[in-house]
Design a protein around this motif. Structure first.
Motif, PDB file in Angstrom:
ATOM      1  N   ASN A 448       0.860  -1.185   0.000  1.00 34.07           N
ATOM      2  CA  ASN A 448       0.000   0.000   0.000  1.00 34.07           C
ATOM      3  C   ASN A 448       0.899   1.237   0.000  1.00 34.07           C
ATOM      4  O   ASN A 448       1.530   1.564   1.002  1.00 34.07           O
ATOM      5  N   ARG A 449       0.966   1.917  -1.137  1.00 38.23           N
ATOM      6  CA  ARG A 449       1.887   3.052  -1.267  1.00 38.23           C
ATOM      7  C   ARG A 449       1.556   4.186  -0.291  1.00 38.23           C
ATOM      8  O   ARG A 449       2.465   4.833   0.243  1.00 38.23           O
ATOM      9  N   THR A 450       0.272   4.442  -0.106  1.00 35.60           N
ATOM     10  CA  THR A 450      -0.125   5.526   0.788  1.00 35.60           C
ATOM     11  C   THR A 450       0.379   5.278   2.208  1.00 35.60           C
ATOM     12  O   THR A 450       0.989   6.147   2.838  1.00 35.60           O
ATOM     13  N   HIS A 451       0.137   4.061   2.728  1.00 37.71           N
ATOM     14  CA  HIS A 451       0.563   3.735   4.081  1.00 37.71           C
ATOM     15  C   HIS A 451       2.083   3.649   4.186  1.00 37.71           C
ATOM     16  O   HIS A 451       2.676   4.051   5.200  1.00 37.71           O
ATOM     17  N   ALA A 452       2.707   3.115   3.148  1.00 39.09           N
ATOM     18  CA  ALA A 452       4.170   3.014   3.159  1.00 39.09           C
ATOM     19  C   ALA A 452       4.805   4.400   3.197  1.00 39.09           C
ATOM     20  O   ALA A 452       5.781   4.639   3.922  1.00 39.09           O
ATOM     21  N   ALA A 453       4.254   5.335   2.414  1.00 38.27           N
ATOM     22  CA  ALA A 453       4.802   6.696   2.394  1.00 38.27           C
ATOM     23  C   ALA A 453       4.660   7.359   3.753  1.00 38.27           C
ATOM     24  O   ALA A 453       5.570   8.046   4.227  1.00 38.27           O
ATOM     25  N   LYS A 454       3.512   7.156   4.404  1.00 38.37           N
ATOM     26  CA  LYS A 454       3.320   7.738   5.733  1.00 38.37           C
ATOM     27  C   LYS A 454       4.295   7.128   6.730  1.00 38.37           C
ATOM     28  O   LYS A 454       4.833   7.812   7.611  1.00 38.37           O
ATOM     29  N   MET A 455       4.544   5.827   6.616  1.00 40.52           N
ATOM     30  CA  MET A 455       5.485   5.166   7.516  1.00 40.52           C
ATOM     31  C   MET A 455       6.896   5.729   7.336  1.00 40.52           C
ATOM     32  O   MET A 455       7.646   5.911   8.301  1.00 40.52           O
ATOM     33  N   LEU A 456       7.247   6.051   6.101  1.00 41.67           N
ATOM     34  CA  LEU A 456       8.576   6.558   5.790  1.00 41.67           C
ATOM     35  C   LEU A 456       8.699   8.063   6.018  1.00 41.67           C
ATOM     36  O   LEU A 456       9.802   8.611   5.992  1.00 41.67           O
ATOM     37  N   GLY A 457       7.564   8.752   6.196  1.00 39.79           N
ATOM     38  CA  GLY A 457       7.602  10.194   6.425  1.00 39.79           C
ATOM     39  C   GLY A 457       7.795  11.001   5.171  1.00 39.79           C
ATOM     40  O   GLY A 457       8.350  12.113   5.206  1.00 39.79           O
ATOM     41  N   ILE A 458       7.353  10.464   4.027  1.00 39.08           N
ATOM     42  CA  ILE A 458       7.476  11.176   2.752  1.00 39.08           C
ATOM     43  C   ILE A 458       6.112  11.203   2.075  1.00 39.08           C
ATOM     44  O   ILE A 458       5.166  10.581   2.537  1.00 39.08           O
ATOM     45  N   SER A 459       6.015  11.933   0.973  1.00 44.54           N
ATOM     46  CA  SER A 459       4.763  11.978   0.225  1.00 44.54           C
ATOM     47  C   SER A 459       4.686  10.790  -0.730  1.00 44.54           C
ATOM     48  O   SER A 459       5.703  10.186  -1.095  1.00 44.54           O
ATOM     49  N   VAL A 460       3.480  10.455  -1.145  1.00 47.71           N
ATOM     50  CA  VAL A 460       3.303   9.374  -2.111  1.00 47.71           C
ATOM     51  C   VAL A 460       3.993   9.715  -3.424  1.00 47.71           C
ATOM     52  O   VAL A 460       4.507   8.844  -4.124  1.00 47.71           O
ATOM     53  N   ARG A 461       4.000  11.005  -3.766  1.00 48.89           N
ATOM     54  CA  ARG A 461       4.663  11.427  -5.003  1.00 48.89           C
ATOM     55  C   ARG A 461       6.146  11.088  -4.973  1.00 48.89           C
ATOM     56  O   ARG A 461       6.714  10.576  -5.944  1.00 48.89           O
ATOM     57  N   THR A 462       6.808  11.369  -3.843  1.00 51.45           N
ATOM     58  CA  THR A 462       8.229  11.039  -3.707  1.00 51.45           C
ATOM     59  C   THR A 462       8.444   9.534  -3.791  1.00 51.45           C
ATOM     60  O   THR A 462       9.377   9.060  -4.464  1.00 51.45           O
ATOM     61  N   LEU A 463       7.585   8.768  -3.131  1.00 54.27           N
ATOM     62  CA  LEU A 463       7.717   7.317  -3.175  1.00 54.27           C
ATOM     63  C   LEU A 463       7.544   6.809  -4.602  1.00 54.27           C
ATOM     64  O   LEU A 463       8.303   5.945  -5.060  1.00 54.27           O
ATOM     65  N   ARG A 464       6.560   7.348  -5.321  1.00 58.72           N
ATOM     66  CA  ARG A 464       6.350   6.914  -6.693  1.00 58.72           C
ATOM     67  C   ARG A 464       7.570   7.228  -7.569  1.00 58.72           C
ATOM     68  O   ARG A 464       8.005   6.424  -8.388  1.00 58.72           O
ATOM     69  N   ASN A 465       8.150   8.424  -7.368  1.00 52.25           N
ATOM     70  CA  ASN A 465       9.337   8.795  -8.148  1.00 52.25           C
ATOM     71  C   ASN A 465      10.508   7.858  -7.858  1.00 52.25           C
ATOM     72  O   ASN A 465      11.273   7.498  -8.766  1.00 52.25           O
ATOM     73  N   LYS A 466      10.650   7.479  -6.589  1.00 57.19           N
ATOM     74  CA  LYS A 466      11.725   6.549  -6.232  1.00 57.19           C
ATOM     75  C   LYS A 466      11.518   5.189  -6.899  1.00 57.19           C
ATOM     76  O   LYS A 466      12.448   4.592  -7.428  1.00 57.19           O
ATOM     77  N   LEU A 467      10.290   4.694  -6.891  1.00 52.40           N
ATOM     78  CA  LEU A 467      10.001   3.396  -7.507  1.00 52.40           C
ATOM     79  C   LEU A 467      10.233   3.445  -9.008  1.00 52.40           C
ATOM     80  O   LEU A 467      10.741   2.484  -9.607  1.00 52.40           O
ATOM     81  N   ASN A 468       9.869   4.561  -9.633  1.00 57.88           N
ATOM     82  CA  ASN A 468      10.125   4.714 -11.071  1.00 57.88           C
ATOM     83  C   ASN A 468      11.625   4.732 -11.354  1.00 57.88           C
ATOM     84  O   ASN A 468      12.099   4.160 -12.351  1.00 57.88           O
ATOM     85  N   GLU A 469      12.362   5.388 -10.476  1.00 60.96           N
ATOM     86  CA  GLU A 469      13.827   5.440 -10.633  1.00 60.96           C
ATOM     87  C   GLU A 469      14.427   4.033 -10.533  1.00 60.96           C
ATOM     88  O   GLU A 469      15.295   3.656 -11.339  1.00 60.96           O
ATOM     89  N   TYR A 470      13.948   3.249  -9.557  1.00 58.51           N
ATOM     90  CA  TYR A 470      14.471   1.892  -9.404  1.00 58.51           C
ATOM     91  C   TYR A 470      14.116   1.026 -10.605  1.00 58.51           C
ATOM     92  O   TYR A 470      14.939   0.235 -11.089  1.00 58.51           O
ATOM     93  N   ARG A 471      12.881   1.179 -11.114  1.00 63.76           N
ATOM     94  CA  ARG A 471      12.477   0.372 -12.278  1.00 63.76           C
ATOM     95  C   ARG A 471      13.328   0.701 -13.500  1.00 63.76           C
ATOM     96  O   ARG A 471      13.676  -0.180 -14.279  1.00 63.76           O
ATOM     97  N   SER A 472      13.679   1.985 -13.650  1.00 62.62           N
ATOM     98  CA  SER A 472      14.525   2.381 -14.790  1.00 62.62           C
ATOM     99  C   SER A 472      15.914   1.777 -14.696  1.00 62.62           C
ATOM    100  O   SER A 472      16.612   1.613 -15.697  1.00 62.62           O
ATOM    101  N   GLN A 473      16.330   1.445 -13.448  1.00 54.25           N
ATOM    102  CA  GLN A 473      17.631   0.796 -13.225  1.00 54.25           C
ATOM    103  C   GLN A 473      17.530  -0.730 -13.232  1.00 54.25           C
ATOM    104  O   GLN A 473      18.509  -1.422 -12.947  1.00 54.25           O
ATOM    105  N   GLY A 474      16.309  -1.223 -13.504  1.00 55.46           N
ATOM    106  CA  GLY A 474      16.120  -2.678 -13.529  1.00 55.46           C
ATOM    107  C   GLY A 474      15.900  -3.291 -12.166  1.00 55.46           C
ATOM    108  O   GLY A 474      16.008  -4.499 -12.000  1.00 55.46           O
ATOM    109  N   ILE A 475      15.600  -2.474 -11.163  1.00 55.06           N
ATOM    110  CA  ILE A 475      15.375  -2.956  -9.785  1.00 55.06           C
ATOM    111  C   ILE A 475      13.897  -2.958  -9.523  1.00 55.06           C
ATOM    112  O   ILE A 475      13.232  -1.925  -9.595  1.00 55.06           O
ATOM    113  N   ASP A 476      13.316  -4.117  -9.205  1.00 60.51           N
ATOM    114  CA  ASP A 476      11.881  -4.239  -8.931  1.00 60.51           C
ATOM    115  C   ASP A 476      11.662  -4.517  -7.458  1.00 60.51           C
ATOM    116  O   ASP A 476      12.075  -5.566  -6.951  1.00 60.51           O
ATOM    117  N   LEU A 477      11.067  -3.577  -6.748  1.00 57.11           N
ATOM    118  CA  LEU A 477      10.811  -3.760  -5.318  1.00 57.11           C
ATOM    119  C   LEU A 477       9.495  -4.450  -5.067  1.00 57.11           C
ATOM    120  O   LEU A 477       9.146  -4.652  -3.905  1.00 57.11           O
TER     121      LEU A 477
END
Length: 477
Positions: A448-477
């Protein structure tokens, strides 16, 4: 209604209600079982599967809310219709949060219940949507139709008023925020009137420049101005014998308002360059999201025109003021766009339902419809989740964006609930620590991205950008 021999369970401690519903549903070709209390209903659900449950709320021993809760645990896709003679906002919201398909007040006309049953069964099939007496079959035509959907008292009051005045010739002024369905109500007024066989003509007064607006409204003769190579009828003439909708009437320039007033008063129009007035018979409707009273005080709208338009005012409630209709409308749009795009018909997750009920909906029904269309196209899970609806950034219930922790928009803060240790004693980079924190947060929240972002203390937008960055590097979380 195409019942298809559907199985319905009716739960009510009042024998008269059970008998009336049994007879009405049997008459539609359905198989009907009845239970006189909640405990009996759950026992019957444990033995046999049904396509729909209709249950009262207030019953001895086990109430309808508990029946709804247990039924949804056993079968999340099972539609449940709640009925009650003791309605409160709290009970309505509680029912909707638990996934009730609809919430109906007693006493009700049997036609209302049959329409609701039709909608509930239709959403499950994604083949037909039935709403407030108007039936729209699946297919290209259905995609352009605007159904009248709603059971909230605020909405039903407006619809009842519209039906009562539909056949009058009195001018109707439809007020409301953008996206509340002003044109939908205007079309209902036309369809319910004695003029329904005539034309329905709509003109957006805000979409045309002044010179062209005058020609569109009143028409012109050949040679009336440069470029007028043929005579043209205006909207009043084109709507003769039917209904004319003047959308965004508050945007008509002041110099045209005097001419419009005369046309409305005399029921005749002078074309630009014309020699004689032309009579017409039109029911005029007008819509606006502006405060015309303030516009009159500011001198941007004529007071006499306002009084002429404001014969029968109708104010549409904002979507946030129709809590009972939010999930009902969502189900309708899911069925519509699933059929249009040939996608599997999904249901909201419980978290998505609750988020929709808490959200402020500043864009009203239009925002909800656009959000559902996007979710139908992009959802990849078994259910529609919150992140399928609010993909761009996490939003608070009032609709404002959560920008995360000030000054660390692109960083992940380390909360006590998310710890990382390498285990081998080796020093690892901060980027690797960050990836592991995000992975652990997603695992702990079931992705759940919304809950994960709150747990990490960041916005969902930042979390989404990080996941996109990892996918572009071939890293799938």
């Amino acid at each position: 209604m195409n019942s298809g021999n559907k199985k319905i369970l009716v739960v009510d401690d009042e024998q008269g209600v059970r008998v009336d519903l049994f007879q009405a549903l049997i008459g539609q070709g359905m198989t009907v079982s009845v239970a006189e209390d909640g405990r009996m209903a759950l026992e019957m659900l444990g033995r046999d599967s049904v396509d729909l449950v209709i249950t009262d709320i207030k019953m001895p021993d086990l109430d309808g809310i508990e029946v709804l809760k247990q039924a949804k645990i056993s079968n999340p896709a099972l539609p449940v219709v709640i009925m009650t003679g003791f309605a409160t906002v709290d009970s309505a919201i509680a029912a909707m949060k638990l996934g009730a398909f609809d919430y109906i007040l007693k006493p009700f006309p049997m036609e209302v219940m049959l329409e609701t049953v039709g909608r509930a069964l239709a959403v499950g099939l994604c083949g037909k949507t039935v709403a407030a007496g108007l039936s729209f079959e699946a297919g290209p035509r259905a995609m352009t139709s605007r159904a009248i959907i709603g059971q909230d008292p605020a909405w039903l009051k407006v619809v009842a008023k519209a039906k009562a005045v539909a056949s009058s010739t009195a001018t109707v002024l439809i007020l409301g925020e953008s996206g509340t369905g002003k044109e939908v109500l205007a079309r209902l007024l036309h369809e319910e009137s004695e003029r329904s066989g005539g034309p329905f003509v709509a003109l957006n007064c805000a979409a045309l420049p002044d010179g062209l607006l005058e020609s569109e409204l009143f028409g012109h003769e050949k040679g009336a101005f440069t470029g007028a190579i043929v005579a043209k009828k205006g909207k009043f003439e084109l709507a003769d014998g039917g209904t004319l909708l003047l959308d965004e009437i508050g945007e008509v320039p002041l110099h045209l308002q005097a001419k419009l007033l005369r046309v409305l008063q005399e029921s005749e129009v002078d074309r630009l360059g014309g020699k004689a007035p032309i009579k017409f018979d039109v029911h005029v409707l007008a819509t606006t999201n502006r405060n015309l009273t303030e516009a009159v005080e500011q001198g941007t709208f004529r007071q006499d025109l306002f009084y002429r338009l404001n014969v029968i005012p109708m104010r549409l409630p904002a979507l946030k003021d129709r809590p009972r209709d939010i999930l009902l409308l969502a189900d309708h749009f899911i069925a519509r766009y699933s059929s249009q795009y040939k996608k599997p018909c999904k249901v909201f997750s419980r978290a998505a339902q609750q988020r929709c009920l808490e959200y402020g909906w500043p864009g009203n029904v239009r925002e909800l419809e656009n959000m559902i269309e996007r979710a139908v196209l992009l959802s990849r899970g078994r259910e529609i989740e919150s992140w399928d609806l609010w993909d761009e950034e996490d939003q608070t219930p009032e609709g404002s964006a959560d920008v995360g922790v000030p000054g660390v928009e692109d960083q992940v803060a380390l909360p006590e609930s998310v710890m990382f240790a390498d285990g081998s004693g080796q020093v690892v980079s901060l980027r690797e620590v960050e990836r592991q924190m995000i992975r652990q947060a997603l695992q702990q929240t079931d992705n759940n991205r919304t809950h994960a972002a709150k747990m990490l203390g960041i916005s969902v937008r930042t979390l989404r950008n990080k996941l996109n960055e990892y996918r572009s590097q071939g890293i799938d979380l």
